[in-house]
Each structure stands twice: as structure tokens, then as C-alpha cells.
Design a protein around this motif. Sequence first.
Motif, mmCIF file in Angstrom:
data_model
loop_
_atom_site.group_PDB
_atom_site.id
_atom_site.type_symbol
_atom_site.label_atom_id
_atom_site.label_comp_id
_atom_site.label_asym_id
_atom_site.label_seq_id
_atom_site.Cartn_x
_atom_site.Cartn_y
_atom_site.Cartn_z
ATOM 1 N N ALA A 1 -0.588 30.024 9.733
ATOM 2 C CA ALA A 1 -0.431 29.742 8.299
ATOM 3 C C ALA A 1 0.110 30.958 7.559
ATOM 4 O O ALA A 1 0.999 30.848 6.709
ATOM 5 C CB ALA A 1 -1.766 29.317 7.707
ATOM 6 N N ALA A 2 -0.444 32.140 7.881
ATOM 7 C CA ALA A 2 -0.006 33.368 7.219
ATOM 8 C C ALA A 2 1.444 33.688 7.553
ATOM 9 O O ALA A 2 2.204 34.169 6.706
ATOM 10 C CB ALA A 2 -0.914 34.521 7.629
ATOM 11 N N GLN A 3 1.833 33.405 8.785
ATOM 12 C CA GLN A 3 3.196 33.686 9.231
ATOM 13 C C GLN A 3 4.223 32.905 8.419
ATOM 14 O O GLN A 3 5.317 33.389 8.146
ATOM 15 C CB GLN A 3 3.319 33.341 10.722
ATOM 16 N N ASN A 4 3.840 31.690 8.017
ATOM 17 C CA ASN A 4 4.756 30.836 7.261
ATOM 18 C C ASN A 4 4.334 30.632 5.817
ATOM 19 O O ASN A 4 4.850 29.753 5.130
ATOM 20 C CB ASN A 4 4.879 29.473 7.951
ATOM 21 N N ASP A 5 3.358 31.450 5.360
ATOM 22 C CA ASP A 5 2.873 31.421 3.969
ATOM 23 C C ASP A 5 2.439 30.015 3.570
ATOM 24 O O ASP A 5 2.856 29.474 2.548
ATOM 25 C CB ASP A 5 3.974 31.928 3.027
ATOM 26 N N ALA B 1 -4.069 23.052 2.871
ATOM 27 C CA ALA B 1 -3.630 21.680 3.128
ATOM 28 C C ALA B 1 -2.664 21.623 4.305
ATOM 29 O O ALA B 1 -2.750 20.729 5.156
ATOM 30 C CB ALA B 1 -2.970 21.102 1.881
ATOM 31 N N ALA B 2 -1.741 22.581 4.367
ATOM 32 C CA ALA B 2 -0.761 22.608 5.455
ATOM 33 C C ALA B 2 -1.440 22.831 6.795
ATOM 34 O O ALA B 2 -1.087 22.214 7.810
ATOM 35 C CB ALA B 2 0.271 23.702 5.202
ATOM 36 N N VAL B 3 -2.442 23.709 6.812
ATOM 37 C CA VAL B 3 -3.158 23.988 8.060
ATOM 38 C C VAL B 3 -3.911 22.748 8.536
ATOM 39 O O VAL B 3 -3.890 22.409 9.717
ATOM 40 C CB VAL B 3 -4.135 25.170 7.877
ATOM 41 N N THR B 4 -4.569 22.055 7.611
ATOM 42 C CA THR B 4 -5.322 20.872 8.017
ATOM 43 C C THR B 4 -4.394 19.736 8.445
ATOM 44 O O THR B 4 -4.751 18.944 9.317
ATOM 45 C CB THR B 4 -6.244 20.392 6.875
ATOM 46 N N ILE B 5 -3.218 19.668 7.859
ATOM 47 C CA ILE B 5 -2.247 18.647 8.285
ATOM 48 C C ILE B 5 -1.773 18.948 9.707
ATOM 49 O O ILE B 5 -1.649 18.040 10.541
ATOM 50 C CB ILE B 5 -1.062 18.577 7.316
ATOM 51 N N ALA B 6 -1.537 20.226 10.001
ATOM 52 C CA ALA B 6 -1.154 20.611 11.364
ATOM 53 C C ALA B 6 -2.272 20.284 12.343
ATOM 54 O O ALA B 6 -2.034 19.788 13.450
ATOM 55 C CB ALA B 6 -0.822 22.104 11.407
ATOM 56 N N ALA C 1 5.378 24.968 12.149
ATOM 57 C CA ALA C 1 6.113 23.747 12.488
ATOM 58 C C ALA C 1 5.896 23.350 13.943
ATOM 59 O O ALA C 1 5.652 22.169 14.255
ATOM 60 C CB ALA C 1 7.601 23.934 12.213
ATOM 61 N N THR C 2 5.969 24.327 14.861
ATOM 62 C CA THR C 2 5.760 24.003 16.273
ATOM 63 C C THR C 2 4.289 23.693 16.552
ATOM 64 O O THR C 2 3.981 22.979 17.511
ATOM 65 C CB THR C 2 6.238 25.142 17.180
#
Length: 393
Positions: A32-36, A40-45, A94-95
Amino acid sequence: MPNKISAALLGMCLFTVTFAVNLQAPLYDAYAAQNDMGAAAVTIAFAAYVAGLMPTLLFLGGLSNRIGRKPPIALALALGATATGILVIWPSWATLIIARAILGVGTGLATTAGTAYMTEILGGNRTKSSALAVTSVTSLGFGGGALATGISLGIQGPTLFPASFALLLAVAPCLALAIILLPKTHRDTNAPLLRMPLFPKGTGIFGISLALAWSVTGMTIAVVPLQLARNDLGSWSGLVIFLAIFTGFLCQPIAKRLKNNAALTVGLCLVPIGFVILLIGMRFDLLAAVLAGTCFTSAASYGFTYLAALAEISSRAPDDRARATAGLFIYAYAGFSVPVIVSGVLADILGLLPAMMLFAATMVAATLVVLTRLKRPALARCANFDQDRQMSR
């Protein structure tokens, strides 16, 4: 090959498939930190895993009835290695989504085929023992991957290629080849290739209970590490995730001795107790409370509730255990993913702790409703028994 050795080899395969699932969990914050990215984005991943798993359960839950038990498990091992390799070569948020979806497909294939296969190897009259074997190895796998990465990071320091990843990449292909040594089982070449899951009559309460219990586990794995990192306790996330599952493994022999309804009741009582203790620990930076609460929720999720639900489903669908297992896991993973995604969105709006508190309130209310529903048939039986006694007098 003797049945015990066959069961052990199958157990190793199922362990390795599930070991890959949470292998990258201690690195969520780093991705998450790498892509800022926000919570929400982390939980979606994290929940992308379910996006791969759900269609597999919905349409391929009975695949092993048609092609045999071994091919889906071998494919699941290959998918676990592929997903991990993608994260090694292209580490990013993304990956991570792609890898998690691939891992979901693998888990769906392995758990449905593996549950039915274990029962066939050990014997159809040992349903609960077979369920215990599957829940034990998968619980160890789900928790062991995160712990292995946590230990690797502690020894190696910050890295996106921990030794645990290398271990998985070495072992999974070997097991995928070794699975040919397992005994052949009957397969129905006339069975439809795509079949919907099966929901045996009277098992809905078990599925809903497992969904509630696993919703807490999903929160512990996906959201709690984010809060730990913000409190400079990120190095403990691997242990927390491991305890979120491993303690349940330790409770499974106790759960096996109880009737399924009794084990389910114990699990439902432990779910809110554990999460409230965990939440108190998060609020006041009490690591001991976080670990204790995690152990309670683990006992509920992967101990009493998981074993009771899987044993009940297997006993009620002796002729189609693969599809029935798929149906159970649809309940489980809906609970595992949906609350996590909603909490992640709310965390970006309200903050992590308020979002977790809102989840806790909702979960406690839902648990009380399910407990009331579970106890209603028992109360009715008691009332009928008393009425019969009075009439006999």
C-alpha cells in the motif's frame, strides 16, 4: 500406498495450497505504501481472493466428481506457486490483486476436492475424522503462511522477497508432481462439467454462523495489521494473523468431542467476546489484549464453528460432498470478504478504529440473532417433551 500415508500426503498438499493464501499478508502495508494506497484499497486487494474463489465454488464445486480429485488439487498447487511468483517478479498493489484472485481459484479447487478426497481415503464412516483432518491442515496453512513471512521479515529485514516465498516456490511444484502417488478414486464421466453448489436442507444456520465467525477473521487478517503498523507494532502482524487461525486448530480436538450444534454454540459465543477484547487492545495500544482477543476469535472461527459446519455438511450430503463443501464455503467467504471491504471504505472516511467499532456493534447484534435462532428448535423440543410427560401422567 497405505491410507494413513495417502491422507498425510493429501494433508501436505492442502496445507501448501492454504499456506500460499496469507503468505503475503504481513506485506500489505508495504504494498500500500509503495503505491500510496489507503485502507480501502488494501482491503479490496485482500478481498480479490474471494473474487477468484466465489466463481470457482459456484460453477466448479463439483468439477472433481467429473475429472477426479487429483487434477484440481495439483492445479491449485501450481496456481499458488504462480501467484507467489508474480509478486516476486512484479511486487505492487495491482499485482497483489491479481495474485489474490489466482489464490482464490486455487483454494476453491483444493478445498472442495480435498474434503471429498479425504473422506474417500479414510472411509465414508469417518466423516468427522475426515473433517478434522481437513480443518486442521487448512487452518495450519492459512495461519502458517503469514507467520512464516513475519519470521522471514524479522530475520531478513524489510524485503519484498522473503524466504517464505522461496520456500513455497520450491515445495509446491514438488507436491503437484507427488500427488500422482495418491490412490485413484471413482469419477463420474457423465457428471456435468459445470455444476452449482449444493446447500443441504437444515444446514443454513451452520453456513451463516461460519460467515459470522470468518468475518472476524477477515477483519483480523486485513484491517488489524494496518492499525498495528500505525501504532509502530507492524512487526507483530505475522504473529497476530497466525494466532487468528492457529488457536482454532488447537481447539479442534475439543470441538470434535462435542455435538455439532453444541460446538456451533460455543463458537458463536466466543466470536463477539474475542473481537471486543481485540478492539480494546487496539484502542489502548495493549498488545496483550490484541493477542488474547485474536486467540478467542480464532477458537471460534477455525476451531468450533469451522469443524462443526464442515462435519455437518459432510454428513448431510454423503453422495455429493464436493458440491456441499462448495456451498458451505460460499457462506464462509461472503462473511470473510464483504465486511472487510465495507470496513475498509469506512476506515478511509471515519478512521480505522471507528470503522472497527461499527463492525463490532453489527457483528454482536447479528450473533445474538443467530444464537436465538439456533436455540429455538432446542427450546421447542424441551417444550414438547414436557407436554408429552404431562399427557402421559
